[in-house]
Design a protein around this motif. Structure first.
Motif, PDB file in Angstrom:
ATOM      1  N   VAL A 142       1.016  -1.341   0.088  1.00  0.00           N
ATOM      2  CA  VAL A 142      -0.067   0.078  -0.032  1.00  0.00           C
ATOM      3  C   VAL A 142       0.861   1.206  -0.107  1.00  0.00           C
ATOM      4  O   VAL A 142       1.506   1.416   1.060  1.00  0.00           O
ATOM      5  N   MET A 143       0.742   1.856  -1.033  1.00  0.00           N
ATOM      6  CA  MET A 143       1.594   3.264  -1.061  1.00  0.00           C
ATOM      7  C   MET A 143       0.809   4.491  -0.717  1.00  0.00           C
ATOM      8  O   MET A 143      -0.401   4.570  -0.676  1.00  0.00           O
ATOM      9  N   VAL A 144       1.717   5.381  -0.188  1.00  0.00           N
ATOM     10  CA  VAL A 144       0.988   6.616   0.458  1.00  0.00           C
ATOM     11  C   VAL A 144       0.599   7.741  -0.616  1.00  0.00           C
ATOM     12  O   VAL A 144       1.414   8.089  -1.276  1.00  0.00           O
ATOM     13  N   PRO A 145      -0.902   7.875  -0.646  1.00  0.00           N
ATOM     14  CA  PRO A 145      -1.316   8.988  -1.947  1.00  0.00           C
ATOM     15  C   PRO A 145      -1.116  10.374  -1.392  1.00  0.00           C
ATOM     16  O   PRO A 145      -0.738  11.263  -2.314  1.00  0.00           O
ATOM     17  N   VAL A 146      -0.978  10.718  -0.247  1.00  0.00           N
ATOM     18  CA  VAL A 146      -0.941  11.763   0.292  1.00  0.00           C
ATOM     19  C   VAL A 146      -0.205  12.047   1.468  1.00  0.00           C
ATOM     20  O   VAL A 146      -0.185  11.256   2.396  1.00  0.00           O
ATOM     21  N   SER A 147       0.890  12.974   1.792  1.00  0.00           N
ATOM     22  CA  SER A 147       1.581  13.096   2.912  1.00  0.00           C
ATOM     23  C   SER A 147       0.773  13.178   4.100  1.00  0.00           C
ATOM     24  O   SER A 147      -0.407  13.686   4.256  1.00  0.00           O
ATOM     25  N   LEU A 148       1.381  12.654   5.150  1.00  0.00           N
ATOM     26  CA  LEU A 148       0.776  12.536   6.492  1.00  0.00           C
ATOM     27  C   LEU A 148       1.619  13.441   7.425  1.00  0.00           C
ATOM     28  O   LEU A 148       2.967  12.642   7.998  1.00  0.00           O
ATOM     29  N   PRO A 149       1.395  14.479   8.014  1.00  0.00           N
ATOM     30  CA  PRO A 149       0.245  15.336   7.856  1.00  0.00           C
ATOM     31  C   PRO A 149       0.415  15.947   6.711  1.00  0.00           C
ATOM     32  O   PRO A 149       1.477  16.109   6.193  1.00  0.00           O
ATOM     33  N   VAL A 164       4.462  10.295   7.289  1.00  0.00           N
ATOM     34  CA  VAL A 164       4.782   9.421   5.905  1.00  0.00           C
ATOM     35  C   VAL A 164       4.856  10.558   4.812  1.00  0.00           C
ATOM     36  O   VAL A 164       4.036  11.342   4.986  1.00  0.00           O
ATOM     37  N   ARG A 165       5.542  10.388   3.698  1.00  0.00           N
ATOM     38  CA  ARG A 165       5.279  11.333   2.665  1.00  0.00           C
ATOM     39  C   ARG A 165       4.494  10.648   1.349  1.00  0.00           C
ATOM     40  O   ARG A 165       4.622   9.530   1.221  1.00  0.00           O
ATOM     41  N   ALA A 166       3.943  11.261   0.445  1.00  0.00           N
ATOM     42  CA  ALA A 166       3.462  10.683  -0.661  1.00  0.00           C
ATOM     43  C   ALA A 166       4.409   9.886  -1.466  1.00  0.00           C
ATOM     44  O   ALA A 166       5.498  10.497  -1.735  1.00  0.00           O
ATOM     45  N   GLY A 167       4.189   8.962  -1.927  1.00  0.00           N
ATOM     46  CA  GLY A 167       4.869   8.046  -2.633  1.00  0.00           C
ATOM     47  C   GLY A 167       5.646   6.939  -1.773  1.00  0.00           C
ATOM     48  O   GLY A 167       6.214   6.047  -2.074  1.00  0.00           O
ATOM     49  N   ASP A 168       5.602   7.242  -0.169  1.00  0.00           N
ATOM     50  CA  ASP A 168       6.285   6.152   0.453  1.00  0.00           C
ATOM     51  C   ASP A 168       5.630   4.780   0.573  1.00  0.00           C
ATOM     52  O   ASP A 168       4.166   5.030   0.130  1.00  0.00           O
ATOM     53  N   ARG A 169       6.050   3.896   1.043  1.00  0.00           N
ATOM     54  CA  ARG A 169       4.985   2.477   1.053  1.00  0.00           C
ATOM     55  C   ARG A 169       4.598   2.545   2.515  1.00  0.00           C
ATOM     56  O   ARG A 169       5.323   2.743   3.474  1.00  0.00           O
ATOM     57  N   ALA A 170       3.318   2.593   2.589  1.00  0.00           N
ATOM     58  CA  ALA A 170       2.731   2.527   4.082  1.00  0.00           C
ATOM     59  C   ALA A 170       2.849   1.215   4.606  1.00  0.00           C
ATOM     60  O   ALA A 170       3.378   1.007   6.005  1.00  0.00           O
ATOM     61  N   LEU A 171       2.483   0.212   4.055  1.00  0.00           N
ATOM     62  CA  LEU A 171       2.495  -1.052   4.293  1.00  0.00           C
ATOM     63  C   LEU A 171       2.948  -1.998   3.213  1.00  0.00           C
ATOM     64  O   LEU A 171       2.381  -1.875   2.232  1.00  0.00           O
ATOM     65  N   GLU A 172       3.577  -3.153   3.715  1.00  0.00           N
ATOM     66  CA  GLU A 172       3.815  -4.065   2.663  1.00  0.00           C
ATOM     67  C   GLU A 172       3.057  -5.338   2.670  1.00  0.00           C
ATOM     68  O   GLU A 172       2.306  -5.816   3.588  1.00  0.00           O
ATOM     69  N   ALA A 173       3.056  -5.862   1.641  1.00  0.00           N
ATOM     70  CA  ALA A 173       2.328  -7.120   1.337  1.00  0.00           C
ATOM     71  C   ALA A 173       2.749  -8.350   2.493  1.00  0.00           C
ATOM     72  O   ALA A 173       3.860  -8.364   2.501  1.00  0.00           O
ATOM     73  N   VAL A 213      -4.194   7.779   5.438  1.00  0.00           N
ATOM     74  CA  VAL A 213      -3.581   8.026   4.036  1.00  0.00           C
ATOM     75  C   VAL A 213      -4.799   8.132   3.142  1.00  0.00           C
ATOM     76  O   VAL A 213      -4.738   8.273   1.954  1.00  0.00           O
ATOM     77  N   GLY A 214      -6.269   8.105   3.809  1.00  0.00           N
ATOM     78  CA  GLY A 214      -7.306   7.862   2.940  1.00  0.00           C
ATOM     79  C   GLY A 214      -7.662   6.534   1.967  1.00  0.00           C
ATOM     80  O   GLY A 214      -8.559   6.862   1.051  1.00  0.00           O
TER      81      GLY A 214
END
Length: 440
Positions: free
Chosen positions: A50-57, A173-182, A197-198
């Protein structure tokens, strides 16, 4: 389909524990991935990164209730010589219209509100007079006395460094980072991150549905009155709890009497909601061992590759076992022995790994460690069988709990480990180093 065909062997073949387990794990397959809403996916295993679509915060924001100011305007501030700033407005969390902070100005800001243009830092309300002109106050006093939307002057009694009390955009986390891996199991923290992250849905292996049923005309449901020769059905409750603990959605079926046709019909009725069927009892060679009678030929003619293979394992407890698949979808079925300890040990060794394989987990086994055997006399073990004794483990030491009898439920309730005695070991003395399977 979730299974391939299990192996078979001659009726006199004595299966090792490892052979039986390897056959199960080579047969059972992870369930097909599906898209689920976040809360429905709790306990499931991700099948893709799961990739991050938007930076957090997503923007710089305040971590405190206070005042957004310029660093130069509060440099050197003290209680004797406070910095007096003009309050030009308020900013609350979620507010879109940002006020500009110029020289000598401040914006009263709430936790989570975006840092306004021109501001370089946040001064906590406790470092100010709260806009009341009365000296430093607590945050509670500032919030209770300062009128909503108040403007005017605030006195600042301490300097603040640049970016103090500011949560930077993308600091989590930044947009484009990997939030969670398979392969990640989705618990509450992971669900929280996905929502933050939406992500409203996620692709996962679903939690397997496991149907548990026990057999025996002597079995009575708890809270019912016992008649002569009857006992309470504990196995179906124990194994249903085990299946849930393993991560499954488990359904307990009431005990089925010793009638092959009834048992066969009951299992067939349950297949609509089963990814795995677990039975307990009736797998030996006695006159009333109905599981063997009912299922030994199921699928042989109508479902190629199906059917249940009943086996003898070189283990104690749990020598009689059955494994195979039934029904049009080749639903895997594990037939476990009926003695309470035998069924529990068998579930931990064979059914739990099968459930976690269906879930798509990479590591399906309980953790193991080495421990020093500490109490009692020497342990005896039958030659040629791998024995599993109940134990209590703590701080690198383990002691036996109860005897070797496969009916001793009370001792099982006190155990948190299984002590493993290999097939080629007939006696284990106190002080010996033994292998331990950690439970729970």
């Amino acid at each position: 389909m979730s299974t391939a065909a299990p192996r078979t062997a001659g009726p006199d073949h004595l299966w090792s524990v490892d052979e039986h387990l390897d056959d199960i794990l080579a047969t059972v397959r992870p369930l097909e991935p599906i898209e689920l809403q976040l809360l429905d996916a709790q306990g499931c295993v991700l099948v893709e990164d799961v990739m991050v679509p938007v930076s957090l915060p997503p923007f710089d924001n305040s971590s405190m209730d206070g005042y957004a100011v310029r660093v130069a305007d509060v440099a050197g501030a003290s209680e004797q010589y406070p910095a007096a700033l003009e309050v030009v407005g308020d900013l609350a969390a979620g507010q879109a219209d940002l006020l500009q902070v110029g020289p000598g100005q401040a914006v009263r800001i709430m936790t989570g509100a975006p840092l306004p243009p021109g501001a370089e830092t946040v001064v906590p309300v406790e470092w100010t007079d709260g806009g009341l002109g009365e000296g430093p106050v607590t945050g509670m006093r500032a919030r209770s006395l300062a009128p909503e939307g108040a403007t005017g002057q605030v006195l600042v009694y301490r300097p603040a460094e640049a970016r103090a009390h500011v949560r930077a955009r993308g600091s989590d986390v930044r947009a484009g980072d990997r939030a969670l891996e398979a392969g990640t199991v989705l618990g509450p923290p992971q669900i929280s991150l996905l929502a933050a992250v939406g992500r409203g849905t996620v692709r996962v292996h679903p939690r397997p549905r496991v149907v548990v049923l026990s057999t025996g005309s002597e079995l009575v449901q708890p809270d019912e009155k016992l008649s002569a020769g009857q006992i309470y059905d504990s196995n179906s409750f124990s194994l249903t709890a085990c299946a849930r603990d393993a991560g499954a959605i488990a359904y307990r079926v009431g005990a089925v009497a010793d009638d092959a046709d009834t048992l066969r019909d009951t299992i067939e009725d349950q297949l609509v909601r089963a990814d795995l069927v677990v039975t307990t009892g009736g797998v030996s060679v006695g006159a009333y061992d109905v599981v063997r009678e009912a299922l030994s030929s199921v699928g042989d003619e109508d479902e190629p590759g199906g059917g249940i293979d009943f086996r003898k394992l070189a283990m104690q407890p749990g020598k009689p076992q059955g494994f195979g698949s039934i029904g049009p979808d080749h639903t895997p079925l594990l037939a476990l022995p009926g003695n309470p300890v035998s069924s529990y040990v068998s579930f931990e060794l064979f059914a739990r790994p099968a459930i976690r394989t269906l879930m798509g987990l990479a590591d399906v086994h309980r953790p193991r460690t080495r421990a020093t055997l500490t109490a009692g006399g020497a342990l005896s073990s039958p030659k040629g069988r791998r024995q599993f004794l109940r134990g209590r483990y703590a701080d690198g030491e383990v002691t036996t709990v109860g005897g070797a009898g496969s009916h001793l439920v009370a001792a099982l309730a006190q155990a948190n480990a299984l002590i493993v005695v290999p097939e080629d070991v007939e006696s284990v003395a106190p002080g010996a180093d033994v292998e331990v399977i950690l439970l729970g």
